[in-house]
Design a protein around this motif. Sequence first.
Motif, PDB file in Angstrom:
ATOM      1  N   UNK A   1      -6.394  -0.365 -14.763  1.00 34.02           N
ATOM      2  CA  UNK A   1      -5.942  -1.608 -15.397  1.00 34.02           C
ATOM      3  C   UNK A   1      -6.372  -2.843 -14.601  1.00 34.02           C
ATOM      4  N   UNK A   2      -6.988  -2.616 -13.435  1.00 39.26           N
ATOM      5  CA  UNK A   2      -7.369  -3.728 -12.566  1.00 39.26           C
ATOM      6  C   UNK A   2      -8.870  -3.648 -12.261  1.00 39.26           C
ATOM      7  N   UNK A   3      -9.705  -4.221 -13.126  1.00 34.40           N
ATOM      8  CA  UNK A   3     -11.169  -4.076 -13.004  1.00 34.40           C
ATOM      9  C   UNK A   3     -11.748  -4.594 -11.694  1.00 34.40           C
ATOM     10  N   UNK A   4     -11.226  -5.689 -11.163  1.00 33.90           N
ATOM     11  CA  UNK A   4     -11.766  -6.224  -9.904  1.00 33.90           C
ATOM     12  C   UNK A   4     -11.506  -5.271  -8.738  1.00 33.90           C
ATOM     13  N   UNK A   5     -10.327  -4.671  -8.720  1.00 36.03           N
ATOM     14  CA  UNK A   5     -10.005  -3.684  -7.684  1.00 36.03           C
ATOM     15  C   UNK A   5     -10.880  -2.451  -7.849  1.00 36.03           C
TER      16      UNK A   5
ATOM     17  N   UNK B   1      -0.949  -9.950  -8.611  1.00 35.26           N
ATOM     18  CA  UNK B   1      -0.792  -8.570  -8.154  1.00 35.26           C
ATOM     19  C   UNK B   1      -2.137  -7.917  -7.848  1.00 35.26           C
ATOM     20  N   UNK B   2      -3.157  -8.246  -8.626  1.00 37.69           N
ATOM     21  CA  UNK B   2      -4.467  -7.628  -8.388  1.00 37.69           C
ATOM     22  C   UNK B   2      -5.042  -8.032  -7.036  1.00 37.69           C
TER      23      UNK B   2
ATOM     24  N   UNK C   1       0.829  -1.204   0.000  1.00 38.73           N
ATOM     25  CA  UNK C   1       0.000   0.000   0.000  1.00 38.73           C
ATOM     26  C   UNK C   1       0.866   1.257   0.000  1.00 38.73           C
ATOM     27  N   UNK C   2       1.855   1.276   0.864  1.00 35.16           N
ATOM     28  CA  UNK C   2       2.757   2.425   0.958  1.00 35.16           C
ATOM     29  C   UNK C   2       3.442   2.698  -0.383  1.00 35.16           C
TER      30      UNK C   2
ATOM     31  N   UNK D   1      -4.648  -4.481  -0.254  1.00 38.69           N
ATOM     32  CA  UNK D   1      -4.058  -3.199   0.156  1.00 38.69           C
ATOM     33  C   UNK D   1      -5.141  -2.119   0.249  1.00 38.69           C
ATOM     34  N   UNK D   2      -6.075  -2.112  -0.702  1.00 33.48           N
ATOM     35  CA  UNK D   2      -7.170  -1.139  -0.683  1.00 33.48           C
ATOM     36  C   UNK D   2      -8.092  -1.377   0.523  1.00 33.48           C
ATOM     37  N   UNK D   3      -8.333  -2.648   0.845  1.00 35.09           N
ATOM     38  CA  UNK D   3      -9.155  -2.965   2.024  1.00 35.09           C
ATOM     39  C   UNK D   3      -8.482  -2.458   3.296  1.00 35.09           C
TER      40      UNK D   3
END
Length: 217
Positions: free
Chosen positions: A113-117, A56-57, A22-23, A63-65
């Motif tokens: 570039x990461x639709x699920x995220x 990576x996704x 995340x950082x 990381x977003x969570x």
Amino acid sequence: MKSNREENSREDVKQRIVEAALEQFLLHGIKEVKMDNIASLISVSKRTIYELFTDKEVLIIEALKHHQKAMHEEARNIIKGSNDILDLILRLYNLYFRHLKSANRKFFTDLDRYPNARNGIKEREKKNDKRFLAWMEEGRKQGLFREDADFKILAFVLKRDLELIMALNKSPEGDLRSYTPEELGRLLILFYLRGIATTKGQEKIEEFMKEYQTTTK
């Protein structure tokens, strides 16, 4: 069967990977950060990362969570300490834009570039929209917003304008590149809230702005 100690160690490593990722994502953008970079940063093997995160996704989503959880903790403290709904809304938006300021513009560009995220973010936004409408109705009961204000239209227009700001900020030739998303977003929020606020509400906004300007000097 894994022992409790092994499970705890595994979770500890996973947490360290998520925090480091995340950082780095916020600092450099997602594309620039490789799994090798994260592995080197916290002294684990790349293989270990892929054992815990299939790609990576998946790591981006975790990381977003983690980021969202941290923001929720801050938001809960704001809710507890707010004097009224308008004070709550202004302080929550200030929290949002403060976090936005700390992120590299590339982070938002790379997310596409990461639709699920990206879909995960949209789902959280839907929940936030419902909370926003409920808070605005409560603010009307408190005499802070005008009786004739249509909050659904406001939420729709505000969301689209914020998305436009982010889109223009991503473009290398964008007219708004000289301004940060934080600066533009904060001005936009104040513009709309002043427009629907009663005299009592406008006084609250001015009080907040004086306090904000004092704390940011």
